[in-house]
Design a protein around this motif. Structure first.
Motif, PDB file in Angstrom:
ATOM      1  N   CYS A 225     -84.986  -9.394  13.519  1.00 17.26           N
ATOM      2  CA  CYS A 225     -83.916  -9.995  12.711  1.00 17.26           C
ATOM      3  C   CYS A 225     -82.540  -9.548  13.181  1.00 17.26           C
ATOM      4  CB  CYS A 225     -84.107  -9.607  11.246  1.00 17.26           C
ATOM      5  SG  CYS A 225     -83.904  -7.823  11.001  1.00 17.26           S
ATOM      6  N   ARG A 226     -82.456  -9.079  14.448  1.00 16.75           N
ATOM      7  CA  ARG A 226     -81.192  -8.483  14.882  1.00 16.75           C
ATOM      8  C   ARG A 226     -80.068  -9.517  14.987  1.00 16.75           C
ATOM      9  NH1 ARG A 226     -84.618  -8.846  18.985  1.00 16.75           N
ATOM     10  NH2 ARG A 226     -83.938  -9.876  20.919  1.00 16.75           N
ATOM     11  N   LEU A 227     -78.877  -9.020  14.708  1.00 21.97           N
ATOM     12  CA  LEU A 227     -77.664  -9.838  14.755  1.00 21.97           C
ATOM     13  C   LEU A 227     -76.582  -8.981  15.391  1.00 21.97           C
ATOM     14  CD1 LEU A 227     -77.643 -10.652  10.951  1.00 21.97           C
ATOM     15  CD2 LEU A 227     -78.150 -12.359  12.707  1.00 21.97           C
ATOM     16  N   THR A 228     -75.537  -9.619  15.886  1.00 24.49           N
ATOM     17  CA  THR A 228     -74.389  -8.847  16.339  1.00 24.49           C
ATOM     18  C   THR A 228     -73.284  -9.001  15.301  1.00 24.49           C
ATOM     19  OG1 THR A 228     -75.026  -9.223  18.635  1.00 24.49           O
ATOM     20  CG2 THR A 228     -72.771  -8.468  18.235  1.00 24.49           C
ATOM     21  N   VAL A 229     -72.865  -7.865  14.760  1.00 25.78           N
ATOM     22  CA  VAL A 229     -71.814  -7.862  13.729  1.00 25.78           C
ATOM     23  C   VAL A 229     -70.758  -6.845  14.152  1.00 25.78           C
ATOM     24  CG1 VAL A 229     -71.312  -7.516  11.279  1.00 25.78           C
ATOM     25  CG2 VAL A 229     -73.563  -8.363  11.964  1.00 25.78           C
ATOM     26  N   GLY A 230     -69.543  -7.330  14.373  1.00 29.82           N
ATOM     27  CA  GLY A 230     -68.467  -6.430  14.816  1.00 29.82           C
ATOM     28  C   GLY A 230     -68.805  -5.767  16.137  1.00 29.82           C
ATOM     29  N   GLY A 231     -69.543  -6.471  16.999  1.00 35.35           N
ATOM     30  CA  GLY A 231     -69.878  -5.930  18.318  1.00 35.35           C
ATOM     31  C   GLY A 231     -71.056  -4.969  18.297  1.00 35.35           C
ATOM     32  N   GLU A 232     -71.621  -4.713  17.115  1.00 34.45           N
ATOM     33  CA  GLU A 232     -72.774  -3.799  17.034  1.00 34.45           C
ATOM     34  C   GLU A 232     -74.027  -4.536  16.625  1.00 34.45           C
ATOM     35  OE1 GLU A 232     -72.054  -0.700  14.262  1.00 34.45           O
ATOM     36  OE2 GLU A 232     -70.132  -0.165  15.171  1.00 34.45           O
ATOM     37  N   GLU A 252     -74.285 -16.614  18.620  1.00 30.51           N
ATOM     38  CA  GLU A 252     -75.530 -15.955  19.024  1.00 30.51           C
ATOM     39  C   GLU A 252     -76.634 -16.213  17.982  1.00 30.51           C
ATOM     40  OE1 GLU A 252     -76.301 -11.481  20.398  1.00 30.51           O
ATOM     41  OE2 GLU A 252     -76.226 -11.714  18.226  1.00 30.51           O
ATOM     42  N   ALA A 253     -76.266 -16.077  16.695  1.00 27.83           N
ATOM     43  CA  ALA A 253     -77.257 -16.275  15.615  1.00 27.83           C
ATOM     44  C   ALA A 253     -77.780 -17.720  15.629  1.00 27.83           C
ATOM     45  CB  ALA A 253     -76.630 -15.948  14.266  1.00 27.83           C
TER      46      ALA A 253
END
Ligand code: FES
Length: 273
Positions: A225-232, A252-253
């Motif tokens: 379920c990974r996402l990129t939020v604020g570059g993390e 990306e999502a």
């Protein structure tokens, strides 16, 4: 095993089930979800808790028939049982201290937006709701939203329900007219949340989105379920599902969410009896 105590078809593709799950009902909070498996060989599906009744010991889920698993779930009736019903999972929505909030729900995302709107209302906040649907046949939870909001606007693509247009049209109209919100909370298709965030960024309004990527374990172990939020890198199941919408990498999502669309449609269209 978890017994289904009520079932209602909210529209041709969206169904509500009320499930006997007293331990989850006792602890559930708005914004959290359950992972369910309808039978032994079934897929694990994350579904947001649409409502709960602590006294009755029930939890309500609302789902759209998208693939094979939701089609099988839709075939269950009152008295049938769901094999696994695990939760509450995820971080509850942050509602403390919010006084004026705009809650935006798109399509079946309204099922996730409703408990948050209700929790805000119960907490004394002034809630404006903007709901959006493709057409009048797909409208859900209209009365429920009215009961917990000060202002309620409905938008539809073809104008057959409420006003013709997108939720972002109404949001921008309100912000242009000088409406102020402590926060906008947007829940619905990724593309809708992306464009809500584009509007609120322009007006500098904090925006929270609820992300619902594919999940397997729901406990931060698989990384699915990974996402990129604020570059993390963040995991929606344990870090979310709510995130600061201005920091989410929606492109990306969206691309990840499309990976399995073909397989979902294929599986749904197979005979699954
Ligand atoms: Fe596995 Fe979130 S569902 S890490």
């Amino acid at each position: 095993m978890f017994n289904i105590v009520a079932r209602e078809e909210l529209n041709p593709t969206v169904t509500k089930l009320v499930v006997d799950a007293p331990f989850i009902a006792k602890k559930a909070k708005a914004g959290q979800f359950v992972i369910i498996r309808s039978h032994e060989l079934g897929e694990r599906m994350p579904l947001t808790i649409a409502d709960y009744d602590r006294e009755a010991g029930t939890v309500t889920i609302i789902f759209q028939i998208v693939g094979k698993s939701t089609k099988i779930l839709n075939g269950l009736n009152v008295g049938d049982e769901i094999l696994d019903f695990v939760g509450p999972l995820g971080v509850p929505s942050h509602i403390e201290g919010l006084k004026r909030v705009c809650v935006i729900g798109g399509g079946v995302g309204c099922a996730i937006a409703y408990p948050t709107a209700k929790a805000l209302h119960d907490n004394g906040a002034e809630v404006t709701v903007i709901s959006g649907f493709r057409n009048k046949d797909l409208v859900i939870l209209e009365d429920e939203f009215k009961a917990v909001s000060k202002n309620m606007y409905m938008m539809s693509d073809d104008g057959s329900a409420g006003e013709k247009g997108l939720v972002t049209n109404k949001l921008e109209e309100l912000l242009l007219a000088g409406e102020t919100f402590d926060e906008v909370i947007a829940i619905g298709p990724l593309i809708m949340m992306k464009f809500v965030c584009a509007v609120t960024k322009k007006y500098d309004v904090k925006t929270v989105v609820s992300m619902n990527p594919i999940m397997i374990d729901g406990t931060g172990m698989c990384g699915c379920c990974r996402l990129t939020v604020g570059g993390e890198m963040k995991f929606a199941c344990v870090d979310g599902p709510d995130f600061d919408g201005h920091l989410v990498d929606f492109d990306e999502a969206i691309s990840r969410s499309r990976q399995y669309m073909k397989f979902e449609a294929q599986a749904r269209d197979e005979d699954c009896n």
